[in-house]
Design a protein around this motif. Structure first.
Motif, short mmCIF file in Angstrom:
data_model
loop_
_atom_site.label_atom_id
_atom_site.label_comp_id
_atom_site.label_asym_id
_atom_site.label_seq_id
_atom_site.Cartn_x
_atom_site.Cartn_y
_atom_site.Cartn_z
N TYR A 181 37.79 42.73 38.19
CA TYR A 181 37.35 42.93 36.81
C TYR A 181 37.82 44.28 36.29
O TYR A 181 37.81 45.28 37.01
CB TYR A 181 35.83 42.85 36.71
N SER A 182 38.21 44.30 35.01
CA SER A 182 38.60 45.56 34.38
C SER A 182 38.32 45.50 32.89
O SER A 182 38.27 44.43 32.29
CB SER A 182 40.08 45.87 34.64
N VAL A 183 38.12 46.69 32.30
CA VAL A 183 37.94 46.84 30.86
C VAL A 183 39.07 47.72 30.37
O VAL A 183 39.29 48.82 30.90
CB VAL A 183 36.57 47.47 30.51
N LEU A 184 39.80 47.23 29.37
CA LEU A 184 40.92 47.97 28.80
C LEU A 184 40.65 48.25 27.33
O LEU A 184 40.02 47.43 26.65
CB LEU A 184 42.21 47.15 28.91
N GLY A 223 36.57 47.29 38.82
CA GLY A 223 35.71 47.18 39.98
C GLY A 223 35.56 45.77 40.51
O GLY A 223 36.12 44.81 39.97
N GLN A 224 34.76 45.66 41.58
CA GLN A 224 34.53 44.38 42.25
C GLN A 224 33.46 43.55 41.56
O GLN A 224 33.49 42.33 41.65
CB GLN A 224 34.08 44.63 43.70
N LYS A 265 43.84 38.11 41.69
CA LYS A 265 44.82 38.66 42.63
C LYS A 265 44.50 40.10 43.02
O LYS A 265 44.91 40.56 44.07
CB LYS A 265 46.22 38.58 42.04
N LEU A 266 43.77 40.81 42.15
CA LEU A 266 43.41 42.21 42.44
C LEU A 266 42.05 42.35 43.10
O LEU A 266 41.59 43.46 43.33
CB LEU A 266 43.44 43.02 41.14
N ALA A 267 41.39 41.24 43.41
CA ALA A 267 40.03 41.28 43.95
C ALA A 267 39.94 42.07 45.25
O ALA A 267 39.00 42.83 45.46
CB ALA A 267 39.49 39.87 44.14
#
Length: 134
Positions: A102-105, A115-116, A94-96
């Protein structure tokens, strides 16, 4: 070809067996209220597992878990299996179009990188070599 007539949608066909089969229209299934969960594709998992193998070799990570939820896929890494995850690598389609899928938490839920492209996001784990003068 069979000599049987076509059945209306969703009607079961019995052939003298105790189990019944239901014919499902794939077009309707895709529009159903229960869409399939978000998953990592093979190439995405390849990138993540290469990183995981490298970090295990360095002794920083020991265990992982993969969760496929209805809105996102999560790859969690652990130092010890009984603890909370050190990092979570998430894919949220949904955030694309906005910040990137993609994200790192980290363990506290702070986004370290988003990022994409997954390869770019995973660079947050690359260590920068520093020149030390003696």
């Amino acid at each position: 070809m069979t000599d049987q007539t076509d059945l209306p949608r969703g009607e079961a066909r019995h052939h003298g067996q105790t189990t019944s089969e239901v014919v499902v229209d794939l077009h309707e299934y895709k529009k159903s209220k229960n869409p399939p969960p978000v998953t990592f594709h093979r190439r995405e998992l390849d990138l993540i597992l290469r990183l995981y193998g490298r970090m295990v070799g360095e002794g920083e990570w020991r265990d992982y878990a993969i969760d496929h939820l209805k809105d996102r896929a999560v790859f969690s890494v652990f130092k010890r299996s009984g603890e909370a995850p050190l990092y979570r690598i998430e894919k949220n389609p949904k955030l694309a179009a906005k910040q990137g899928a993609y994200s790192v938490l980290n363990a506290h839920g702070t986004i370290l990188k988003r990022g994409q492209e997954l390869a770019q996001v995973l660079k947050v784990f690359d260590k920068v070599l520093k020149l030390v003068e003696i």
